[in-house]
Scaffold this motif. Structure first.
Motif, PDB file in Angstrom:
ATOM      1  N   VAL A  95     -25.632 -60.544 -57.884  1.00  0.00           N
ATOM      2  CA  VAL A  95     -25.665 -59.847 -56.598  1.00  0.00           C
ATOM      3  C   VAL A  95     -26.887 -58.933 -56.610  1.00  0.00           C
ATOM      4  CG1 VAL A  95     -24.105 -57.979 -57.385  1.00  0.00           C
ATOM      5  CG2 VAL A  95     -24.315 -58.486 -54.939  1.00  0.00           C
ATOM      6  N   ASP A  96     -27.663 -58.970 -55.525  1.00  0.00           N
ATOM      7  CA  ASP A  96     -28.879 -58.160 -55.466  1.00  0.00           C
ATOM      8  C   ASP A  96     -29.102 -57.680 -54.035  1.00  0.00           C
ATOM      9  OD1 ASP A  96     -31.362 -57.729 -57.539  1.00  0.00           O
ATOM     10  OD2 ASP A  96     -32.030 -57.634 -55.455  1.00  0.00           O
ATOM     11  N   LEU A  97     -29.672 -56.489 -53.916  1.00  0.00           N
ATOM     12  CA  LEU A  97     -29.943 -55.895 -52.611  1.00  0.00           C
ATOM     13  C   LEU A  97     -31.038 -56.669 -51.872  1.00  0.00           C
ATOM     14  CD1 LEU A  97     -29.170 -53.373 -50.911  1.00  0.00           C
ATOM     15  CD2 LEU A  97     -31.026 -52.150 -52.052  1.00  0.00           C
ATOM     16  N   THR A  98     -31.959 -57.260 -52.631  1.00  0.00           N
ATOM     17  CA  THR A  98     -33.144 -57.894 -52.039  1.00  0.00           C
ATOM     18  C   THR A  98     -32.884 -59.370 -51.779  1.00  0.00           C
ATOM     19  OG1 THR A  98     -34.497 -56.310 -53.269  1.00  0.00           O
ATOM     20  CG2 THR A  98     -35.647 -58.192 -52.335  1.00  0.00           C
ATOM     21  N   ASP A  99     -32.782 -59.720 -50.503  1.00  0.00           N
ATOM     22  CA  ASP A  99     -32.481 -61.093 -50.101  1.00  0.00           C
ATOM     23  C   ASP A  99     -33.525 -62.078 -50.626  1.00  0.00           C
ATOM     24  OD1 ASP A  99     -30.763 -62.866 -48.751  1.00  0.00           O
ATOM     25  OD2 ASP A  99     -32.205 -63.012 -47.105  1.00  0.00           O
ATOM     26  N   GLU A 100     -34.775 -61.651 -50.602  1.00  0.00           N
ATOM     27  CA  GLU A 100     -35.881 -62.507 -51.067  1.00  0.00           C
ATOM     28  C   GLU A 100     -35.681 -62.899 -52.537  1.00  0.00           C
ATOM     29  OE1 GLU A 100     -38.846 -64.763 -50.274  1.00  0.00           O
ATOM     30  OE2 GLU A 100     -38.464 -63.288 -48.718  1.00  0.00           O
ATOM     31  N   TYR A 101     -35.184 -61.944 -53.347  1.00  0.00           N
ATOM     32  CA  TYR A 101     -34.913 -62.228 -54.757  1.00  0.00           C
ATOM     33  C   TYR A 101     -33.760 -63.222 -54.911  1.00  0.00           C
ATOM     34  CZ  TYR A 101     -37.952 -58.697 -56.986  1.00  0.00           C
ATOM     35  OH  TYR A 101     -39.018 -57.983 -57.464  1.00  0.00           O
ATOM     36  N   CYS A 102     -32.723 -63.072 -54.082  1.00  0.00           N
ATOM     37  CA  CYS A 102     -31.564 -63.982 -54.173  1.00  0.00           C
ATOM     38  C   CYS A 102     -31.997 -65.417 -53.876  1.00  0.00           C
ATOM     39  CB  CYS A 102     -30.461 -63.551 -53.204  1.00  0.00           C
ATOM     40  SG  CYS A 102     -29.731 -61.961 -53.625  1.00  0.00           S
ATOM     41  N   ARG A 103     -32.841 -65.588 -52.858  1.00  0.00           N
ATOM     42  CA  ARG A 103     -33.326 -66.941 -52.514  1.00  0.00           C
ATOM     43  C   ARG A 103     -34.167 -67.522 -53.648  1.00  0.00           C
ATOM     44  NH1 ARG A 103     -33.967 -64.876 -47.183  1.00  0.00           N
ATOM     45  NH2 ARG A 103     -36.198 -64.533 -47.462  1.00  0.00           N
ATOM     46  N   ALA A 104     -35.046 -66.684 -54.212  1.00  0.00           N
ATOM     47  CA  ALA A 104     -35.886 -67.146 -55.329  1.00  0.00           C
ATOM     48  C   ALA A 104     -35.014 -67.494 -56.538  1.00  0.00           C
ATOM     49  CB  ALA A 104     -36.905 -66.070 -55.701  1.00  0.00           C
ATOM     50  N   ALA A 105     -33.996 -66.676 -56.790  1.00  0.00           N
ATOM     51  CA  ALA A 105     -33.101 -66.907 -57.940  1.00  0.00           C
ATOM     52  C   ALA A 105     -32.412 -68.266 -57.817  1.00  0.00           C
ATOM     53  CB  ALA A 105     -32.057 -65.796 -58.024  1.00  0.00           C
TER      54      ALA A 105
END
Length: 276
Positions: A95-105
């Motif tokens: 779980v992460d605050l940054t949506d861009e990071y979640c998509r990259a992950a």
């Protein structure tokens, strides 16, 4: 106020289309994008001091195995979740605050064939989007520095843990000789940095109901690691693949300050395991 802080933190970490930036950097580093391995991602994946070695040390203390359901709070681009899934076969939700990071992950996990063991949700660590008593282990590395309401953070971790579950923390804390020099990798200015001293963290965890079973000060190991990193950058310049791909041109100044903060005792590092 918390929303303004969250917005500032998201702005600090977000780089537009970070997934494409990472793939481009991998290609420049000579990696075959159609046959990526988790090891190929190591230089950028472990976005915390001492990298993957620190993650694996903590995993051994927690005794991770394939039966465990793990929540990685502040999962970033998914490096820790992939490392744990690959090494121990456990299922990891990030779980992460940054949506861009979640998509990259999610994209990177699919690229290295770990999508069946990892998934990612955009969400706030002080309001976790999960039911009570869901996870065996709640994991967090270098995240609490950005969260002002620590009592709420640890309460949420406690809530989503099953009875007897473990919280595994690897975090930066305030050292004896503040103030911190900015910018650092987690904050460009003091407005988004919320460090507590080790004694305060211990109190917060115990007040939440956790029983601390392991507390290791890893500051000295961090100093050695950082000195070697800075020396490498000074000697060879920035490599094609590294944390600067995530943080942009400010990363060199951040790394130098981080090294000084460690050497001068402005920050300390701790590895903590506690049980619900």
């Amino acid at each position: 106020m918390p929303n303004q802080v969250n917005e500032a933190i998201e702005n600090h970490y977000t780089r537009p289309d970070v997934g494409s930036l990472i793939l481009a950097a991998l290609a420049r580093a000579g990696k075959n994008l159609d046959q990526l391995t988790p090891e190929d991602l190591t230089p950028i994946d472990a976005f915390h001091i001492r990298g993957r070695a620190a993650t694996l040390e903590l995993a051994q203390v927690v005794e991770l195995d394939a039966e465990k359901q793990v929540l990685d709070v502040g999962s970033g681009i998914g490096g820790t979740s992939r490392c744990l899934a690959q090494k121990f076969g456990c299922r990891v939700t990030g779980v992460d605050l940054t949506d861009e990071y979640c998509r990259a992950a999610a994209m990177l996990s699919a690229k290295v064939g770990l999508q069946a063991l990892t998934d990612y949700r955009q969400g706030d660590a002080v309001n976790l989007p999960f039911e009570d008593d869901t996870f065996d282990v709640v994991w967090t590395e270098h995240v609490a520095m950005n969260i002002p309401d620590k009592a709420r953070l640890y309460h949420e971790m406690y809530r989503v843990l099953k009875p007897g579950g473990m919280v595994a923390i690897y975090d930066v804390m305030a050292g004896p000789s503040e103030p911190v020099l900015f910018p650092v990798p987690w904050a460009r200015t003091p407005e988004t940095s919320f460090l507590v001293e080790p004694v305060e963290l211990r109190q917060l965890l115990e007040d939440t109901g956790f029983v601390i079973s392991d507390w290791t000060d890893s500051t000295e190991a961090a100093r050695t690691w950082f000195a070697s990193l800075v020396e490498k950058i000074q000697k060879n310049g920035l490599p094609p693949l590294g944390f600067h791909v995530l943080m942009g041109s400010a990363f060199q100044a951040m790394a130098q300050n981080q090294g000084r903060n460690l050497q001068e005792g402005r920050i300390v590092l701790g590895q903590i395991v506690a049980r619900k």
